[in-house]
Enzyme design. Structure first.
Site, PDB file in Angstrom:
ATOM      1  CG  HIS A   1      -1.066  -2.050  -5.635  1.00  0.00           C
ATOM      2  ND1 HIS A   1      -0.230  -0.283  -5.248  1.00  0.00           N
ATOM      3  CD2 HIS A   1      -0.838  -2.926  -4.356  1.00  0.00           C
ATOM      4  CE1 HIS A   1      -0.610  -0.624  -3.622  1.00  0.00           C
ATOM      5  NE2 HIS A   1      -1.010  -2.910  -3.528  1.00  0.00           N
TER       6      HIS A   1
ATOM      7  NE  ARG B   1       3.382  -4.134   1.625  1.00  0.00           N
ATOM      8  CZ  ARG B   1       3.050  -3.978   0.818  1.00  0.00           C
ATOM      9  NH1 ARG B   1       1.895  -3.350   0.000  1.00  0.00           N
ATOM     10  NH2 ARG B   1       3.195  -2.142   1.377  1.00  0.00           N
TER      11      ARG B   1
ATOM     12  CG  ASP C   1       0.323  -0.080  -0.524  1.00  0.00           C
ATOM     13  OD1 ASP C   1      -0.522  -0.826  -0.252  1.00  0.00           O
ATOM     14  OD2 ASP C   1       1.227  -0.344  -1.285  1.00  0.00           O
TER      15      ASP C   1
ATOM     16  CG  HIS D   1      -5.217  -0.785  -1.991  1.00  0.00           C
ATOM     17  ND1 HIS D   1      -5.097  -1.361  -2.497  1.00  0.00           N
ATOM     18  CD2 HIS D   1      -3.721  -0.474  -1.528  1.00  0.00           C
ATOM     19  CE1 HIS D   1      -3.770  -3.050  -2.611  1.00  0.00           C
ATOM     20  NE2 HIS D   1      -3.210  -2.050  -1.324  1.00  0.00           N
TER      21      HIS D   1
HETATM   22  C1  SIN Z   1      -0.903  -5.347  -1.613  1.00  0.00           C
HETATM   23  O1  SIN Z   1      -1.752  -4.571  -1.935  1.00  0.00           O
HETATM   24  O2  SIN Z   1      -0.098  -4.794  -1.540  1.00  0.00           O
HETATM   25  C2  SIN Z   1      -0.568  -6.707  -2.385  1.00  0.00           C
HETATM   26  C3  SIN Z   1      -0.636  -6.730  -3.585  1.00  0.00           C
HETATM   27  C4  SIN Z   1      -1.037  -8.523  -3.964  1.00  0.00           C
HETATM   28  O3  SIN Z   1      -0.992  -9.496  -2.740  1.00  0.00           O
HETATM   29  O4  SIN Z   1      -1.133  -8.861  -5.013  1.00  0.00           O
END
Ligand code: SIN
Length: 283
Positions: free
Chosen positions: A257, A272, A102, A100
């Site tokens: 990612h 995050r 974000d 995806h």
């Molecule tokens: C995310 O998609 O922000 C999570 C990435 C992760 O937990 O590695």
């Protein structure tokens, strides 16, 4: 100002050592970091161990810190999301556990994110990124013709509903549903121009893109299936094996990612933050 970047793959990712982001960044250094991110699309800085205030300050080097819909932030700081899966949460989906970009369904999807490892499983829990500049440049000609100048429809409605077999999302990420702004359909260019580098990148993803504008979901599905298979080819990807204190900074305009969910029985916690982006420009 030149930074000592160690490439991870030929075109994607760079390791950056010798920087201490717990200290305020001079504007010249912040500019060099933005340039490095525009070029390499994901940066890895080992051994940062930032507290939440320093993580937010580092985020500001890339754009204003922004909050995101659906996900409840950390009780310690409303600008930080604790990406957590507990050791006893086995056999369930995880946050970000599919390809995806974000919040692509927002009018102004985020420009990027910072993610710092706090507590990790002994092995597993890696994160992958895929370079969408190279994916666009190498897309088969018939798909290029289909997507150039097209718009794709995105919606946040599936947010937090684990699509993979195996069921529910980790209870450690609290999702609040029912944000009508995020749940509505939004059209964005399928190929966008990066505002910092001017490069074109594919901008669709298998979680939030439902169809191409002007086509039904059924008509779009075989086209998008080919595009997704191409976007995530291993040669466009890098994979990060986390160590505590590692900080990853990624460009959400030109990468996808994927959080690998292969560490049942172990706790994994990362912090995050997100920096603001703009309405995607067509390439
Ligand atoms: C995310 O998609 O922000 C999570 C990435 C992760 O937990 O590695």
């Amino acid at each position: 100002m030149d930074l000592a970047l160690e490439p991870v793959t030929l075109r994607l990712g760079a390791r950056l050592t010798g920087l201490d982001l717990s200290q305020p960044l001079a504007e010249e250094l912040a500019g060099a970091l933005r340039a490095a991110l525009a070029e390499r699309l994901v940066l890895f800085l080992p051994g940062q161990f930032l507290d939440m205030a320093a993580l937010k300050r580092a985020t500001e080097a890339f754009g204003p810190v922004t909050r995101v819909p659906y996900v409840e932030p950390s009780p310690e700081d409303p600008d930080v999301v604790a990406v957590l899966k507990e050791a006893d949460e086995a056999g369930i989906a995880t946050f970000g556990g599919d390809w995806h970009s974000d919040f692509s369904f927002l009018e102004r999807p985020p420009g990027g994110s910072l993610l710092q490892a706090v507590e990790l499983p002994p092995v597993g829990g890696d994160t992958l990124w895929a370079d969408q500049v190279t994916a666009w440049e190498t897309l088969p000609e018939d798909l290029k013709t289909e997507l150039a100048g097209s718009r794709a429809i995105h919606t946040g409605a599936p947010y937090g509903a684990a699509r993979r077999p195996g069921g529910k999302l980790s209870r450690s990420i609290r999702i609040s549903r029912g944000d009508p702004e995020a749940d509505r359909e939004r059209a964005h260019p399928a190929v966008r121009r990066h505002p910092w580098s001017g490069r074109a990148a594919l901008f669709v993803n298998p979680i939030y893109t439902t169809r191409l504008d002007g086509l039904s979901e059924e008509e779009s599905a075989p086209i998008l299936a080919r595009v997704y298979a191409h976007m995530t080819r291993p040669e466009f990807c890098c994979r990060h094996r986390w160590r505590p204190g590692d900080l990853a900074i990624w460009d959400n305009r030109a990468t996808l990612h994927f959080a690998v969910n292969d560490y049942d029985g172990h706790r994994r916690l990362l912090w995050r933050t997100t920096f603001a982006g703009e309405a995607p420009m067509a390439a």
